[in-house]
Design a protein around this motif. Structure first.
Motif, PDB file in Angstrom:
ATOM      1  N   MET A 123     -42.826  -7.964  17.761  1.00 58.27           N
ATOM      2  CA  MET A 123     -43.779  -7.525  16.738  1.00 58.27           C
ATOM      3  C   MET A 123     -43.830  -8.603  15.667  1.00 58.27           C
ATOM      4  SD  MET A 123     -42.642  -3.546  16.454  1.00 58.27           S
ATOM      5  CE  MET A 123     -40.919  -3.946  16.322  1.00 58.27           C
ATOM      6  N   VAL A 124     -45.029  -9.072  15.347  1.00 60.38           N
ATOM      7  CA  VAL A 124     -45.205 -10.116  14.342  1.00 60.38           C
ATOM      8  C   VAL A 124     -45.563  -9.468  13.007  1.00 60.38           C
ATOM      9  CG1 VAL A 124     -46.542 -12.174  13.721  1.00 60.38           C
ATOM     10  CG2 VAL A 124     -45.973 -11.726  16.115  1.00 60.38           C
ATOM     11  N   GLU A 125     -44.925  -9.930  11.953  1.00 57.87           N
ATOM     12  CA  GLU A 125     -45.209  -9.418  10.608  1.00 57.87           C
ATOM     13  C   GLU A 125     -46.634  -9.798  10.227  1.00 57.87           C
ATOM     14  OE1 GLU A 125     -43.059  -9.425   6.316  1.00 57.87           O
ATOM     15  OE2 GLU A 125     -43.156 -11.341   7.363  1.00 57.87           O
ATOM     16  N   VAL A 126     -47.363  -8.839   9.677  1.00 56.22           N
ATOM     17  CA  VAL A 126     -48.744  -9.064   9.236  1.00 56.22           C
ATOM     18  C   VAL A 126     -48.757  -8.963   7.714  1.00 56.22           C
ATOM     19  CG1 VAL A 126     -51.112  -8.237   9.366  1.00 56.22           C
ATOM     20  CG2 VAL A 126     -49.634  -8.062  11.366  1.00 56.22           C
ATOM     21  N   GLN A 127     -49.337  -9.964   7.096  1.00 52.74           N
ATOM     22  CA  GLN A 127     -49.388  -9.953   5.625  1.00 52.74           C
ATOM     23  C   GLN A 127     -50.804  -9.880   5.133  1.00 52.74           C
ATOM     24  OE1 GLN A 127     -47.126 -13.130   3.953  1.00 52.74           O
ATOM     25  NE2 GLN A 127     -45.303 -12.545   5.045  1.00 52.74           N
TER      26      GLN A 127
END
Length: 72
Positions: free
Chosen positions: A68-72
């Motif tokens: 899971m990639v962090e979304v900003q």
């Protein structure tokens, strides 16, 4: 900087300690539930996440991973 979380399924004990030895893994800890450990990774570019995930998948006893990639 790109941060991602890699969930790891492995019946091996101390898998979290093994994950900490992988480059770019900033933290790792065991969990209960469907996955046995979590690795938090920090890389410079999004494309590097795949390389780190591949390194983790090559660790003896790792059955599967989910990223899971962090979304900003």
């Amino acid at each position: 900087m790109v941060r991602a979380i890699i969930l790891v399924k492995s019946p091996k004990k101390l898998i979290a300690a093994r994950l900490r030895k992988v480059d770019s893994v900033s933290d790792s800890f065991p969990t209960s539930g469907q996955f046995d450990a979590v690795a938090i990774i920090d890389v410079e570019e999004l494309a590097q996440i795949k390389d780190v995930a591949n390194q983790i998948q090559k660790i003896n006893g790792v059955e599967r991973t989910e990223t899971m990639v962090e979304v900003q």
